[in-house]
Design a protein around this motif. Sequence first.
Motif, PDB file in Angstrom:
ATOM      1  N   TRP A   6       5.376   5.554  11.239  1.00 30.55           N
ATOM      2  CA  TRP A   6       5.422   3.928  11.529  1.00 30.55           C
ATOM      3  C   TRP A   6       3.777   3.470  11.136  1.00 30.55           C
ATOM      4  O   TRP A   6       3.811   2.489  10.471  1.00 30.55           O
ATOM      5  CB  TRP A   6       5.577   3.425  12.723  1.00 30.55           C
ATOM      6  N   ALA A   7       2.864   4.234  11.789  1.00 26.56           N
ATOM      7  CA  ALA A   7       1.349   3.966  11.503  1.00 26.56           C
ATOM      8  C   ALA A   7       1.225   4.074  10.009  1.00 26.56           C
ATOM      9  O   ALA A   7       0.357   3.143   9.440  1.00 26.56           O
ATOM     10  CB  ALA A   7       0.672   4.710  12.174  1.00 26.56           C
ATOM     11  N   ALA A   8       1.510   4.942   9.175  1.00 24.60           N
ATOM     12  CA  ALA A   8       1.174   5.039   7.827  1.00 24.60           C
ATOM     13  C   ALA A   8       2.020   4.035   7.105  1.00 24.60           C
ATOM     14  O   ALA A   8       1.222   3.283   6.051  1.00 24.60           O
ATOM     15  CB  ALA A   8       1.893   6.463   7.256  1.00 24.60           C
ATOM     16  N   LEU A   9       3.221   3.705   7.427  1.00 26.78           N
ATOM     17  CA  LEU A   9       3.805   2.439   6.731  1.00 26.78           C
ATOM     18  C   LEU A   9       3.233   1.067   6.899  1.00 26.78           C
ATOM     19  O   LEU A   9       2.830   0.066   6.150  1.00 26.78           O
ATOM     20  CB  LEU A   9       5.318   2.169   7.106  1.00 26.78           C
ATOM     21  N   GLU A  10       2.483   0.860   8.196  1.00 26.60           N
ATOM     22  CA  GLU A  10       1.990  -0.298   8.609  1.00 26.60           C
ATOM     23  C   GLU A  10       0.368  -0.158   8.342  1.00 26.60           C
ATOM     24  O   GLU A  10      -0.378  -1.403   8.408  1.00 26.60           O
ATOM     25  CB  GLU A  10       2.178  -0.599  10.175  1.00 26.60           C
ATOM     26  N   GLY A  11      -0.223   0.644   7.854  1.00 26.44           N
ATOM     27  CA  GLY A  11      -1.708   0.914   7.593  1.00 26.44           C
ATOM     28  C   GLY A  11      -2.624   0.910   8.798  1.00 26.44           C
ATOM     29  O   GLY A  11      -3.523   0.346   8.917  1.00 26.44           O
ATOM     30  N   LEU A  12      -1.808   1.483   9.986  1.00 32.52           N
ATOM     31  CA  LEU A  12      -2.715   1.493  11.115  1.00 32.52           C
ATOM     32  C   LEU A  12      -3.144   3.083  11.519  1.00 32.52           C
ATOM     33  O   LEU A  12      -2.452   3.740  10.886  1.00 32.52           O
ATOM     34  CB  LEU A  12      -1.923   0.901  12.483  1.00 32.52           C
ATOM     35  N   ASN A  13      -4.132   3.116  12.188  1.00 35.18           N
ATOM     36  CA  ASN A  13      -4.514   4.555  12.786  1.00 35.18           C
ATOM     37  C   ASN A  13      -3.381   4.764  13.722  1.00 35.18           C
ATOM     38  O   ASN A  13      -2.914   4.114  14.606  1.00 35.18           O
ATOM     39  CB  ASN A  13      -5.998   4.184  13.303  1.00 35.18           C
ATOM     40  N   GLU A  14      -3.100   6.065  13.475  1.00 33.62           N
ATOM     41  CA  GLU A  14      -2.002   6.667  14.286  1.00 33.62           C
ATOM     42  C   GLU A  14      -2.428   7.045  15.785  1.00 33.62           C
ATOM     43  O   GLU A  14      -1.594   6.548  16.766  1.00 33.62           O
ATOM     44  CB  GLU A  14      -1.941   8.237  13.868  1.00 33.62           C
ATOM     45  N   ALA A 141       2.992  -7.381   1.741  1.00 34.32           N
ATOM     46  CA  ALA A 141       3.892  -8.026   3.024  1.00 34.32           C
ATOM     47  C   ALA A 141       5.224  -8.117   2.834  1.00 34.32           C
ATOM     48  O   ALA A 141       6.020  -8.054   3.612  1.00 34.32           O
ATOM     49  CB  ALA A 141       3.110  -9.233   3.472  1.00 34.32           C
ATOM     50  N   GLN A 142       5.501  -8.188   1.341  1.00 33.29           N
ATOM     51  CA  GLN A 142       6.792  -8.325   1.103  1.00 33.29           C
ATOM     52  C   GLN A 142       7.442  -6.882   0.514  1.00 33.29           C
ATOM     53  O   GLN A 142       8.616  -6.899   0.160  1.00 33.29           O
ATOM     54  CB  GLN A 142       7.076  -9.008  -0.481  1.00 33.29           C
ATOM     55  N   GLY A 143       6.566  -5.847   0.865  1.00 34.22           N
ATOM     56  CA  GLY A 143       7.241  -4.491   0.619  1.00 34.22           C
ATOM     57  C   GLY A 143       7.071  -4.092  -0.889  1.00 34.22           C
ATOM     58  O   GLY A 143       7.675  -3.223  -1.361  1.00 34.22           O
ATOM     59  N   ARG A 144       6.129  -4.975  -1.503  1.00 32.36           N
ATOM     60  CA  ARG A 144       6.036  -4.704  -2.961  1.00 32.36           C
ATOM     61  C   ARG A 144       4.659  -4.002  -3.055  1.00 32.36           C
ATOM     62  O   ARG A 144       3.862  -4.108  -2.233  1.00 32.36           O
ATOM     63  CB  ARG A 144       6.156  -5.833  -3.847  1.00 32.36           C
ATOM     64  N   ARG A 145       4.212  -3.618  -4.234  1.00 33.14           N
ATOM     65  CA  ARG A 145       2.863  -3.017  -4.256  1.00 33.14           C
ATOM     66  C   ARG A 145       2.252  -3.532  -5.695  1.00 33.14           C
ATOM     67  O   ARG A 145       2.984  -3.514  -6.651  1.00 33.14           O
ATOM     68  CB  ARG A 145       2.999  -1.542  -4.204  1.00 33.14           C
ATOM     69  N   LEU A 146       0.776  -3.232  -5.582  1.00 34.15           N
ATOM     70  CA  LEU A 146      -0.073  -3.643  -7.034  1.00 34.15           C
ATOM     71  C   LEU A 146      -0.665  -2.266  -7.073  1.00 34.15           C
ATOM     72  O   LEU A 146      -1.320  -1.609  -6.204  1.00 34.15           O
ATOM     73  CB  LEU A 146      -1.010  -4.618  -6.625  1.00 34.15           C
ATOM     74  N   ILE A 147      -0.495  -1.904  -8.245  1.00 37.73           N
ATOM     75  CA  ILE A 147      -1.381  -0.232  -8.542  1.00 37.73           C
ATOM     76  C   ILE A 147      -2.399  -0.730  -9.543  1.00 37.73           C
ATOM     77  O   ILE A 147      -2.089  -1.369 -10.730  1.00 37.73           O
ATOM     78  CB  ILE A 147      -0.367   0.531  -9.187  1.00 37.73           C
TER      79      ILE A 147
END
Length: 193
Positions: A6-14, A141-147
């Motif tokens: 969950w932390a990885a998906l949200e970009g938070l520290n474990e 925030a929409q679950g999409r990504r920019l590379i």
Amino acid sequence: MRVKEWAALEGLNEQTVWKWCREGRMPVAVEKAGSVWLVHDPKYEASGAPAAGSRTVCYVRVSSADQKVDLQRQADRLKAFALNLGASGVEVVSEVGSGVNGKRRTLNRILADPTVGTIIVEHRDRLARVNAGLVESALAAQGRRLIVVDDSELDDDLMRDMTEVLTSLCARLYGRRAARNKAEAALKAALDA
């Protein structure tokens, strides 16, 4: 799911998430199963991943009509990159217009289309000269990504911000074509002083 996932998906520290679990400050439901904390976040449990489109779009842009020759080279490089990532059914969308101007019909159409899950650009300034980070955050925030294929333009955040602001101001003063050169010259002069 486990705290680490969950932390990885949200970009938070474990470690921060474990602390929130122990203190009862989690923004979503959690439960302790033995020695393991399980996070129950509805946005991830419904589909197993953030809701995102399945299409991959390579966005290529040049500033003026006399640079149209570069569009095909950009498109070829991005399509090869996307195929190396394992993407299938890659679309290439091109546009001629200023990176400072927000009135780009093609880019706005791609950003508004929820079926586009991944947008690939060669450089961050191909997407937008100013506030590309905000676009990236909105997509995430929409679950999409920019590379961004080549993100080595400026590593220093402050320098990137200054360049974006100067580019925007110079575009208004000198015209869009020479804006970047004027901004870089101004930064170089400021650093040398």
